[in-house]
Design a protein around this motif. Structure first.
Motif, short mmCIF file in Angstrom:
data_model
loop_
_atom_site.label_atom_id
_atom_site.label_comp_id
_atom_site.label_asym_id
_atom_site.label_seq_id
_atom_site.Cartn_x
_atom_site.Cartn_y
_atom_site.Cartn_z
N TYR A 557 -30.20 -19.01 -27.28
CA TYR A 557 -30.77 -17.66 -27.26
C TYR A 557 -29.93 -16.72 -26.39
O TYR A 557 -29.87 -15.51 -26.66
CB TYR A 557 -32.22 -17.70 -26.77
CG TYR A 557 -33.16 -18.34 -27.77
CD1 TYR A 557 -33.07 -18.04 -29.12
CD2 TYR A 557 -34.12 -19.27 -27.37
CE1 TYR A 557 -33.92 -18.64 -30.05
CE2 TYR A 557 -34.97 -19.87 -28.29
CZ TYR A 557 -34.86 -19.55 -29.63
OH TYR A 557 -35.70 -20.13 -30.54
N GLU A 560 -27.19 -15.67 -28.64
CA GLU A 560 -27.71 -14.70 -29.61
C GLU A 560 -27.84 -13.31 -28.99
O GLU A 560 -27.44 -12.31 -29.59
CB GLU A 560 -29.08 -15.17 -30.10
CG GLU A 560 -29.69 -14.25 -31.17
CD GLU A 560 -31.09 -14.70 -31.55
OE1 GLU A 560 -31.85 -15.14 -30.67
OE2 GLU A 560 -31.43 -14.61 -32.75
N ASP A 561 -28.36 -13.25 -27.75
CA ASP A 561 -28.53 -11.96 -27.07
C ASP A 561 -27.19 -11.25 -26.86
O ASP A 561 -27.06 -10.05 -27.07
CB ASP A 561 -29.24 -12.15 -25.72
CG ASP A 561 -30.69 -12.55 -25.88
OD1 ASP A 561 -31.25 -13.08 -24.89
OD2 ASP A 561 -31.26 -12.35 -26.97
N MET A 586 -26.52 -23.12 -34.18
CA MET A 586 -26.39 -21.70 -34.54
C MET A 586 -26.76 -21.45 -35.99
O MET A 586 -27.31 -20.40 -36.33
CB MET A 586 -24.97 -21.22 -34.25
CG MET A 586 -24.61 -21.17 -32.77
SD MET A 586 -22.94 -20.57 -32.51
CE MET A 586 -22.68 -21.08 -30.81
N ILE A 591 -27.64 -17.56 -36.45
CA ILE A 591 -26.56 -16.84 -35.77
C ILE A 591 -25.34 -16.84 -36.69
O ILE A 591 -24.62 -15.85 -36.82
CB ILE A 591 -26.23 -17.51 -34.41
CG1 ILE A 591 -27.35 -17.23 -33.41
CG2 ILE A 591 -24.90 -17.02 -33.86
CD1 ILE A 591 -27.15 -17.88 -32.06
N LEU A 595 -24.92 -13.15 -37.55
CA LEU A 595 -24.18 -12.45 -36.49
C LEU A 595 -22.69 -12.80 -36.49
O LEU A 595 -21.86 -11.98 -36.09
CB LEU A 595 -24.79 -12.78 -35.12
CG LEU A 595 -26.24 -12.31 -34.91
CD1 LEU A 595 -26.76 -12.80 -33.57
CD2 LEU A 595 -26.32 -10.79 -34.98
#
Length: 622
Positions: A557, A560-561, A586, A591, A595
């Motif tokens: 996390y 991710e942030d 991930m 992710i 991302l």
């Protein structure tokens, strides 16, 4: 001093707004704790003022919070139970435990231990927070439908035989303490037993009824009985409170929906003269210190609760420092963790002396303060002064608030405090541990153990057990991974061999970050500083992961942030050398590819360098 008054207008508006937002929560947490609304208000007043004045986070607003109140309930219920259900008799011991917790927080800060609070695994925090939500939600169902076990005559009646037995046992204990032998002086025992009045039996029966219905299991046990005796007016008031809290948020967030619900529902109930149950009366005048903490101090009374006091201190530290991080992110500042713990400890200690329940940094109230213009310590001090003004000027009016309204507020708090992010991740996390024939996720297992034990047994012990299990699981994983990668040695943060020939013209555009070692709950704080290290000139970040063999849920996390923040700044991120375990984690929470697209994953740095040369342009040419 000059800095303190550098933003008077913004701090005044932020502090007033945060103080108003804190009012219904302070009253509700006070009632929930078992010491009454005034205890919540006193705790909010002193903690908000002194934690702001002496703490290390300029914009933090402190006060009673859901986790701190839930643990306080355990302390309060336990000490009241051993004092024959007499709150006044138990109060000095209760406040002494709270004072001890505050002093422990001061000690943690003075010893410089604030920086170690981050070593709490995410699954333990997740399970604990969800358990807090479950406890508050279930225990507030009874007052929300107007059911109070001590007032149910039929229910209390069932405890009378047990009450008589307990009173007789107490008589025998008294005689033993006085050196009276029952067999030698049986008449004395009979005389004392005959002095047992119906009022004594009723009082003990009510205490037993209340204890039997306390906690999650107790509330569930008496719920059928409660539904049969539902008070429809109380239920409607609680339901209206809940609906307004959630409904008003959809209209506007400029005015706190909790405050709107409190004013509207209470106003209607009082204005129409409805026959509702009000909260306990809030004493008028200034708070008075409880000197019995000092004069009546007995070490034997609080010895069983020393570990609980330490838990309160650690929980308050975690709660406050997490809120400090939120404040840092919003204000682009950096808090001082040890100073913050000292401020929180002093605030909780002073609050305990004046009869307040302990608290911590409160995220929602802090966010409200910042959004309303608060920038310095003055804002938190003003929030405390606002609450003191409300106590002095509006105490009698606040005493008319329906108890069902506060129950409704607490139900929404319980729903909101649960960690839905962690719960949603349960089906996605990999099953990486074998227990007999079953394969389970260690992260999920730890979270569920803490959740179940906290909800059904003991909050304090559940967290301790969760920490032990998480530590053992982590040591096993790291031991296994270290054995597989024993040739890896730590390197300084400097260019690696294959980066030496990196094009000079692209060094301002491309920022290279090395991650050396596992990304887990103990290293996430440092990793999250990545975004602050990136020069404003960079348009691309290369994260080298060849030496990161493992990532846990906390690290996942955190990654991710950081990636979300980089994307907001239109910065491309490239991964080099991603191992199978981190890649799998991930992919499980998307992710990859949401991302980081698969086109941005490279096996070697040379492959990444080729992509950089083809796609990154030098925008800093003269």
């Amino acid at each position: 001093m000059k800095k303190l008054f550098s933003n008077i207008k913004g701090d005044a508006f932020g502090g007033i707004t945060a103080g108003i937002v804190a009012l219904p929560l302070a009253l509700a947490f006070g009632v929930s704790s078992g010491l009454g609304p005034s205890a919540g208000l006193y705790g909010a007043i002193f903690l908000s003022f002194f934690a702001a004045l002496l703490g290390g986070t300029n914009t933090q607003i402190s006060g009673p919070t859901a986790p701190m109140t839930a643990v306080s309930m355990v302390v309060i219920a336990g000490i009241i139970a051993v004092n024959d259900g007499d709150v006044n008799k138990a109060l000095p011991a209760i406040l002494t435990v709270f004072l001890l917790a505050g002093l422990m927080q001061v000690g943690l800060g003075a010893l410089g231990l604030g920086k170690y609070i981050k070593y709490i695994p995410y699954p333990v925090v997740s399970g604990f927070m969800t358990a807090i939500g479950v406890i508050i939600l279930i225990t507030q169902i009874l007052p929300a439908i107007g059911y109070y076990p001590k007032e149910d005559v039929a229910f209390v009646e069932t405890f009378k035989p047990k009450a008589e037995e307990i009173i007789l046992e107490n008589i025998l204990k008294e005689e033993a303490g006085e050196g009276i032998l029952v067999l030698e002086d049986f008449k004395e025992t009979i005389d004392r037993a005959e002095g047992m009045t119906p009022e004594d039996i009723l009082k003990e029966s009510k205490t037993l009824a209340a204890n039997n219905a306390s906690g999650v299991l107790g509330a569930i046990k008496v719920l059928p009985q409660a539904i049969k005796n539902i008070n429809w007016l109380e239920f409607i008031l609680a339901l209206a409170t809940i609906l307004i809290i959630y409904g008003f948020k959809r209209i506007t967030s400029a005015v706190p929906s909790t405050l709107v619900a409190l004013l509207v529902v209470s106003g209607v109930a009082v204005g129409f003269g409805l026959d509702f149950r009000p909260i306990e009366e809030i004493p008028s005048g200034l708070p008075i210190p409880n000197l019995e903490i000092i004069t009546g101090f007995k070490l034997s009374t609080i010895t069983p609760y020393i570990f609980t006091a330490l838990t309160l201190a650690l929980l308050g530290a975690i709660d406050s420092l997490l809120t400090s991080v939120v404040a840092d992110n919003m204000t682009k500042t950096k808090h001082q963790p040890n100073k913050e713990l000292i401020g929180q400890g002093i605030g909780n200690s002073i609050g305990a002396i004046f009869g307040g329940i302990p608290g911590a940094g409160a995220t929602i109230r802090t966010v409200v303060n910042i959004n309303s213009g608060g920038k310095t310590k003055l804002s938190g001090m003003i929030a405390g002064i606002v609450l003191l003004f409300i106590l002095l000027a509006l105490g009698p009016i606040a005493s008319k608030i329906p108890a069902a309204v506060l129950a409704g507020i607490l139900i929404t708090v319980g729903i909101g405090v649960m960690d839905y992010k962690g719960l949603r991740a349960i089906p996605s996390l990999p099953k990486d541990t074998k227990i007999g024939p079953l394969k389970v996720s260690s992260e999920v297992g730890i979270m569920l153990v803490v959740l179940v034990l906290s909800s059904l047994w003991n909050l304090v012990y559940a967290v301790g057990i969760g920490l032990v299990i998480a530590s053992l699981m982590f040591m096993k994983k790291i031991g296994d991974l270290t054995a597989q990668n024993s040739d890896v040695k730590p390197l300084k943060e400097e260019a690696w061999t294959d980066e030496i020939g990196f094009p000079e013209k692209l060094k301002e555009e491309v920022f290279i970050k090395h991650i050396k070692g596992p990304l887990f709950f103990g290293t996430t704080s440092d990793f999250q500083q990545l975004a602050k290290q990136i020069p404003k000139t960079a348009s691309t970040v290369v994260i080298r992961l060849e030496k990161m063999p493992y990532i846990d849920q906390s690290g996942l996390y955190a990654m991710e942030d950081v990636l979300v923040d980089l994307r907001k700044d239109d910065i491309n991120v490239l991964f080099v050398g991603l191992h199978n375990q981190p890649k799998y984690m991930m992919e499980r929470i998307d992710i990859i590819p949401d991302l980081i697209s698969k086109d941005c994953l490279f096996e070697t740095f040379n492959e990444c360098l080729t992509w950089v040369k083809d796609n990154v342009k030098d925008t800093h040419k003269d």
